[in-house]
Design an enzyme around this catalytic site. Structure first.
Site, PDB file in Angstrom:
ATOM      1  N   HIS A 196      -0.801  15.023 -26.671  1.00  0.00           N
ATOM      2  CA  HIS A 196      -0.840  13.638 -26.196  1.00  0.00           C
ATOM      3  C   HIS A 196      -2.085  12.881 -26.643  1.00  0.00           C
ATOM      4  CE1 HIS A 196       2.559  14.932 -23.864  1.00  0.00           C
ATOM      5  NE2 HIS A 196       2.675  13.788 -23.245  1.00  0.00           N
ATOM      6  N   ASN A 208      -0.678  17.790 -21.294  1.00  0.00           N
ATOM      7  CA  ASN A 208      -0.950  16.746 -22.285  1.00  0.00           C
ATOM      8  C   ASN A 208      -1.066  17.311 -23.694  1.00  0.00           C
ATOM      9  OD1 ASN A 208      -1.061  14.602 -20.412  1.00  0.00           O
ATOM     10  ND2 ASN A 208      -3.071  15.311 -19.765  1.00  0.00           N
ATOM     11  N   ARG A 224      -3.384  21.062 -14.999  1.00  0.00           N
ATOM     12  CA  ARG A 224      -2.357  20.060 -15.311  1.00  0.00           C
ATOM     13  C   ARG A 224      -2.623  19.373 -16.645  1.00  0.00           C
ATOM     14  NH1 ARG A 224       0.789  15.544 -11.598  1.00  0.00           N
ATOM     15  NH2 ARG A 224       1.961  14.686 -13.360  1.00  0.00           N
ATOM     16  N   LYS A 235       7.065  22.644 -15.096  1.00  0.00           N
ATOM     17  CA  LYS A 235       6.235  21.494 -14.711  1.00  0.00           C
ATOM     18  C   LYS A 235       5.907  21.556 -13.224  1.00  0.00           C
ATOM     19  CE  LYS A 235       5.102  16.736 -15.021  1.00  0.00           C
ATOM     20  NZ  LYS A 235       5.197  15.466 -15.689  1.00  0.00           N
ATOM     21  N   LYS A 257       3.057  11.078 -11.776  1.00  0.00           N
ATOM     22  CA  LYS A 257       2.208  10.172 -12.569  1.00  0.00           C
ATOM     23  C   LYS A 257       2.965   8.870 -12.754  1.00  0.00           C
ATOM     24  CE  LYS A 257      -0.793  13.077 -15.364  1.00  0.00           C
ATOM     25  NZ  LYS A 257      -1.117  13.523 -16.728  1.00  0.00           N
ATOM     26  N   HIS A 297      -0.876   9.658 -28.128  1.00  0.00           N
ATOM     27  CA  HIS A 297      -1.140   8.332 -27.562  1.00  0.00           C
ATOM     28  C   HIS A 297      -1.822   7.441 -28.599  1.00  0.00           C
ATOM     29  CE1 HIS A 297      -0.991   9.725 -23.060  1.00  0.00           C
ATOM     30  NE2 HIS A 297       0.201   9.547 -23.573  1.00  0.00           N
ATOM     31  N   ARG A 315       0.814  -1.244   0.000  1.00  0.00           N
ATOM     32  CA  ARG A 315       0.000   0.000   0.000  1.00  0.00           C
ATOM     33  C   ARG A 315       0.838   1.281   0.000  1.00  0.00           C
ATOM     34  NH1 ARG A 315      -3.177  -3.154   3.595  1.00  0.00           N
ATOM     35  NH2 ARG A 315      -4.928  -4.033   2.440  1.00  0.00           N
ATOM     36  N   GLU A 342      -4.669  16.629 -11.648  1.00  0.00           N
ATOM     37  CA  GLU A 342      -5.185  16.936 -12.985  1.00  0.00           C
ATOM     38  C   GLU A 342      -6.692  17.193 -12.994  1.00  0.00           C
ATOM     39  OE1 GLU A 342      -3.014  15.018 -16.232  1.00  0.00           O
ATOM     40  OE2 GLU A 342      -4.915  14.848 -17.296  1.00  0.00           O
ATOM     41  N   HIS A 361       7.637   7.712 -27.564  1.00  0.00           N
ATOM     42  CA  HIS A 361       6.620   8.581 -26.967  1.00  0.00           C
ATOM     43  C   HIS A 361       6.817  10.041 -27.418  1.00  0.00           C
ATOM     44  CE1 HIS A 361       3.818  10.180 -24.017  1.00  0.00           C
ATOM     45  NE2 HIS A 361       4.755  11.008 -23.611  1.00  0.00           N
ATOM     46  N   GLU A 392       9.174  17.050 -25.603  1.00  0.00           N
ATOM     47  CA  GLU A 392       8.518  17.472 -24.352  1.00  0.00           C
ATOM     48  C   GLU A 392       9.060  18.836 -23.903  1.00  0.00           C
ATOM     49  OE1 GLU A 392       5.954  15.831 -23.191  1.00  0.00           O
ATOM     50  OE2 GLU A 392       6.232  13.662 -23.381  1.00  0.00           O
TER      51      GLU A 392
HETATM   52  P1  NAD Z   1      12.598   4.914 -22.186  1.00  0.00           P
HETATM   53  O1  NAD Z   1      12.458   4.820 -20.740  1.00  0.00           O
HETATM   54  O2  NAD Z   1      12.148   3.763 -23.017  1.00  0.00           O
HETATM   55  O3  NAD Z   1      14.108   5.246 -22.522  1.00  0.00           O
HETATM   56  C1  NAD Z   1      14.479   5.410 -23.860  1.00  0.00           C
HETATM   57  C2  NAD Z   1      15.661   4.496 -24.233  1.00  0.00           C
HETATM   58  O4  NAD Z   1      16.862   5.070 -23.740  1.00  0.00           O
HETATM   59  C3  NAD Z   1      15.591   3.104 -23.659  1.00  0.00           C
HETATM   60  O5  NAD Z   1      16.113   2.201 -24.589  1.00  0.00           O
HETATM   61  C4  NAD Z   1      16.502   3.203 -22.449  1.00  0.00           C
HETATM   62  O6  NAD Z   1      17.015   1.959 -22.052  1.00  0.00           O
HETATM   63  C5  NAD Z   1      17.584   4.107 -22.976  1.00  0.00           C
HETATM   64  N1  NAD Z   1      18.334   4.867 -22.006  1.00  0.00           N
HETATM   65  C6  NAD Z   1      17.890   5.432 -20.865  1.00  0.00           C
HETATM   66  N2  NAD Z   1      18.837   6.210 -20.337  1.00  0.00           N
HETATM   67  C7  NAD Z   1      19.917   6.134 -21.143  1.00  0.00           C
HETATM   68  C8  NAD Z   1      21.191   6.736 -21.121  1.00  0.00           C
HETATM   69  N3  NAD Z   1      21.530   7.645 -20.206  1.00  0.00           N
HETATM   70  N4  NAD Z   1      22.062   6.407 -22.092  1.00  0.00           N
HETATM   71  C9  NAD Z   1      21.709   5.528 -23.077  1.00  0.00           C
HETATM   72  N5  NAD Z   1      20.501   4.965 -23.169  1.00  0.00           N
HETATM   73  C10 NAD Z   1      19.618   5.261 -22.202  1.00  0.00           C
HETATM   74  O7  NAD Z   1      11.804   6.190 -22.767  1.00  0.00           O
HETATM   75  P2  NAD Z   1      11.649   7.698 -22.255  1.00  0.00           P
HETATM   76  O8  NAD Z   1      11.553   8.515 -23.476  1.00  0.00           O
HETATM   77  O9  NAD Z   1      12.649   8.045 -21.228  1.00  0.00           O
HETATM   78  O10 NAD Z   1      10.238   7.673 -21.529  1.00  0.00           O
HETATM   79  C11 NAD Z   1       9.062   7.389 -22.247  1.00  0.00           C
HETATM   80  C12 NAD Z   1       8.031   6.896 -21.285  1.00  0.00           C
HETATM   81  O11 NAD Z   1       7.754   7.918 -20.324  1.00  0.00           O
HETATM   82  C13 NAD Z   1       6.713   6.544 -21.931  1.00  0.00           C
HETATM   83  O12 NAD Z   1       6.244   5.327 -21.421  1.00  0.00           O
HETATM   84  C14 NAD Z   1       5.800   7.679 -21.516  1.00  0.00           C
HETATM   85  O13 NAD Z   1       4.450   7.283 -21.428  1.00  0.00           O
HETATM   86  C15 NAD Z   1       6.349   8.018 -20.166  1.00  0.00           C
HETATM   87  N6  NAD Z   1       6.049   9.381 -19.727  1.00  0.00           N
HETATM   88  C16 NAD Z   1       5.551   9.536 -18.486  1.00  0.00           C
HETATM   89  C17 NAD Z   1       5.281  10.801 -18.012  1.00  0.00           C
HETATM   90  C18 NAD Z   1       4.816  10.975 -16.607  1.00  0.00           C
HETATM   91  O14 NAD Z   1       4.416  12.084 -16.249  1.00  0.00           O
HETATM   92  N7  NAD Z   1       4.865   9.960 -15.783  1.00  0.00           N
HETATM   93  C19 NAD Z   1       5.518  11.923 -18.825  1.00  0.00           C
HETATM   94  C20 NAD Z   1       6.044  11.709 -20.089  1.00  0.00           C
HETATM   95  C21 NAD Z   1       6.310  10.433 -20.540  1.00  0.00           C
HETATM   96  N1  GLY Z   2       3.212  14.381 -18.637  1.00  0.00           N
HETATM   97  C1  GLY Z   2       1.968  14.968 -18.246  1.00  0.00           C
HETATM   98  C2  GLY Z   2       1.838  15.161 -16.784  1.00  0.00           C
HETATM   99  O1  GLY Z   2       2.725  14.859 -16.024  1.00  0.00           O
HETATM  100  O2  GLY Z   2       0.813  15.614 -16.338  1.00  0.00           O
END
Ligand code: NAD
Ligand code: GLY
Length: 363
Positions: free
Chosen positions: A245, A242, A238, A224, A140, A249, A118, A234, A262, A182
């Site tokens: 998005h 998006n 907030r 942010k 998130k 998405h 939890r 949100e 993404h 982003e």
């Molecule tokens: P990812 O986590 O897949 O990383 C991208 C690639 O880079 C992967 O292959 C990873 O292994 C590699 N990598 C990571 N760090 C590295 C480094 N320093 N050197 C070399 N390679 C490295 O993708 P991302 O773009 O970081 O994140 C995308 C994800 O984030 C999506 O799932 C998206 O939905 C999510 N997201 C979440 C939020 C949120 O608010 N929680 C906001 C935006 C995106």
């Molecule tokens: N990436 C959108 C949010 O964090 O609200």
């Protein structure tokens, strides 16, 4: 080092941004409450940065789980692997989960932390530009469902975020570009001065200029943090984060998770949002083209996939989390550099945007 604060009352936390932060024990240790931790990372990041992070956890009993890489692994099955390890190694409620990786690792680890017994503490150590400017900040967390992106999750804040900009040097160019999507988003949401700064510096950012990247991370996290502090769950403002998005998405899911990154999908989604905003008469066609031009200069795609029809988009977008009362809501540019959320507009204009493809943002 720069230290920002995300102000959420008793759940406030710092965001540390700078170089050489990974190995700094004094930075991380105040945020580990118990004597044990589990580092969650993946097969790409572990060989690069795991040892440095472990070294900073001197005195903490530290386990590690190394997950497979990729967006397609952001699933409930992968989450179960984390729960299995936590239980097999008898981690108690006082444990701390440490997310070492990009947004995929951060989102899964955060959700594991939100739900294990939890709720246990967690720390974000984002290693991609995208995760440093967006996903590690704001709480998130979650995983994808075959029917929709990020559909299973929770709002759950970390204890701190440690964004070491040195790690961006090992990032593949395509991933740096995806992160810039982003970054550009913050300029378009409500920071025209930052958008203009990006227009001046985009090529240097793409070339990996360390000081400029650090500045881009600082401004993005600051914007942010301001928006999340105003609306953590949100209920209102907030949702502006998006921008791009709803379309994005749909592209990610429609093409199969991981085919479009993404950030790439968000980039094209922002071009579609600019196009729709111009059709509605909110911004001029020149302004829409200005947004598209910067996104293209960042090496990002500006044309939606040929094989996703308008009908496909409509179906995929009906799963968006911003849908209210069956109506899809869009983040639109009410003026250039100022966004709003709307659902009540002439549907034929949306149809034109979905059909426009390579002619997006052209009158
Ligand atoms: P990812 O986590 O897949 O990383 C991208 C690639 O880079 C992967 O292959 C990873 O292994 C590699 N990598 C990571 N760090 C590295 C480094 N320093 N050197 C070399 N390679 C490295 O993708 P991302 O773009 O970081 O994140 C995308 C994800 O984030 C999506 O799932 C998206 O939905 C999510 N997201 C979440 C939020 C949120 O608010 N929680 C906001 C935006 C995106
Ligand atoms: N990436 C959108 C949010 O964090 O609200």
């Amino acid at each position: 080092m720069i230290s920002l604060e995300l102000d959420l009352g008793e759940r406030s936390y710092p965001i540390f941004i700078g170089t050489g932060l990974l190995g700094r024990k004094e930075l991380i240790s105040p945020y580990i409450k118990g004597k044990r931790a589990l580092i969650v990372t993946n097969e790409v990041v572990a060989p690069l940065y795991l040892e440095q992070v472990k070294a900073s956890l001197d005195g903490i009993e530290c386990d590690v789980i190394v997950l497979p890489d990729g967006e397609h692994t952001k699933t409930l099955d992968t989450l179960t692997l984390i729960y299995d390890q936590l239980l097999e190694q008898r981690h108690e409620r006082s444990t701390t989960l440490i997310a070492l990786g990009g947004g995929v690792i951060g989102d899964i680890t955060g959700f594991a932390a939100a739900t294990y017994q939890r709720g246990v503490n967690f720390i974000q150590i984002p290693t991609t530009l995208l995760s440093q400017v967006d996903s590690s900040v704001g709480g998130k967390t979650g995983v994808n469902h075959p029917l929709g992106k990020n559909m299973i999750g929770a709002f759950y804040q970390p204890q701190c975020v440690i964004a070491d900009t040195d790690v961006l040097a090992s990032l593949p160019k395509r991933e740096l570009q995806a992160g810039l999507a982003e970054v550009i988003k913050y300029g378009l949401i409500d920071n025209l001065v930052f958008f203009e700064w990006l227009e001046e510096n985009i090529e240097a950012l793409l070339a990996g200029d360390k000081d400029l990247l650090a500045e881009a991370v600082r401004v993005s996290c600051s914007d942010k943090a301001r928006i999340v502090a105003a609306d953590e769950k949100e209920g209102g403002v907030r949702a502006l984060l998006n921008l791009g998005h709803t379309f994005g998405h749909a592209i990610e899911n429609g093409m199969g998770y991981g085919v479009w990154l993404h950030g790439e999908a968000v980039a094209t989604g922002m071009v579609m949002a600019a196009d729709l905003s111009a059709r509605l008469g909110y911004i001029s066609w020149q302004e829409a083209a200005r947004a598209k031009t910067l996104i293209a200069r960042a090496g990002l795609p500006v044309v939606p996939p040929e094989n996703l029809s308008a009908k496909d988009f409509r179906k995929l977008m009906s799963f968006d989390k911003k849908v209210q009362g069956g109506r899809v809501r869009f983040v639109l540019m009410r003026e250039f550099g100022h966004t709003v959320i709307e659902s009540d507009f002439d549907a034929s204009l949306l149809e034109q945007t979905l059909e426009a493809k390579e002619h997006l943002c052209q009158q």
